[in-house]
Design a protein around this motif. Sequence first.
Motif, mmCIF file in Angstrom:
data_model
loop_
_atom_site.group_PDB
_atom_site.id
_atom_site.type_symbol
_atom_site.label_atom_id
_atom_site.label_comp_id
_atom_site.label_asym_id
_atom_site.label_seq_id
_atom_site.Cartn_x
_atom_site.Cartn_y
_atom_site.Cartn_z
ATOM 1 N N ARG A 137 0.784 -1.445 -0.506
ATOM 2 C CA ARG A 137 -0.061 -0.239 0.159
ATOM 3 C C ARG A 137 1.094 1.722 -0.083
ATOM 4 O O ARG A 137 0.766 2.016 -0.665
ATOM 5 N N ILE A 138 1.499 1.281 0.615
ATOM 6 C CA ILE A 138 2.725 2.542 1.031
ATOM 7 C C ILE A 138 3.618 2.423 -0.434
ATOM 8 O O ILE A 138 3.650 3.803 -0.810
ATOM 9 N N ALA A 139 3.914 1.768 -1.119
ATOM 10 C CA ALA A 139 4.444 1.945 -2.307
ATOM 11 C C ALA A 139 3.254 2.232 -3.626
ATOM 12 O O ALA A 139 4.336 2.980 -4.830
ATOM 13 N N ARG A 140 2.642 1.687 -3.857
ATOM 14 C CA ARG A 140 1.851 2.155 -4.001
ATOM 15 C C ARG A 140 0.736 3.842 -4.417
ATOM 16 O O ARG A 140 0.742 4.171 -5.174
ATOM 17 N N ALA A 141 0.709 3.894 -2.930
ATOM 18 C CA ALA A 141 0.441 5.219 -2.550
ATOM 19 C C ALA A 141 1.885 6.424 -2.684
ATOM 20 O O ALA A 141 1.163 7.577 -3.498
ATOM 21 N N ARG A 142 2.602 6.264 -2.883
ATOM 22 C CA ARG A 142 3.999 6.961 -3.110
ATOM 23 C C ARG A 142 3.297 6.515 -4.652
ATOM 24 O O ARG A 142 4.074 7.967 -5.291
#
Length: 226
Positions: free
Chosen positions: A208-213
Amino acid sequence: MSQSISLSWSTGEVTLPQLGEVTPPQVSVQPDKLSNYDLILRCQDGLSPDRTAFAELLRRYQSHVDKILYHLAPDWQDRADLAQEVWIRVYRNIKRLNEPVKFRGWLSRIATNLFYDELRKRKRVANPLSLDAPRRLDDGEMDWEIASETPNPEEDMTTREFYEQLREAISDLPEVFRTTIVLREIEGMAYEEIAEITGVSLGTVKSRIARARSRLQSQLQTYLEA
């Protein structure tokens, strides 16, 4: 909102249990001298939490709760009411905390869950973060710093425009992505803490963090290149 309880309890002395066969003189310790672990154990002992111990926990962690709610709902005018509701829930449920060493993460999860409970009730999406608003610290308030100490008017306008676009981009993120990016990049929490708070696997948090970034970078590519 649940009925309130007084949060202005005095920090009187806490009497420690007496040990040994011979009864020694009564020993008392100020709550602020106890460790977090001991404070929690005192709150879990008895029919209801020890009020002086609980008041000390509140004093130590109030700024942590305020910070979480501020970043998740900076525009909500009733954040103080939400913070009080967090501590009411903590007071009612602290006996259920099986691992006192994880109190901070448990507290963060209560605050985050309360925010989403209120969000669903209001049936609207609140702006979770205002990067160009003052950020409250333990010693007061300070504005978000910009790269240059003395920007010219053009640089200042560009910076403000960038942060406005960043704020909007974060607001547009799906709810689960927005939560993880705020807890990671703003709260500075470890992936393991975020996984515990959100109730998902470590791999899901990282994804999720990678996709948000990636989504933020894509939306702000023009500004990043400039």
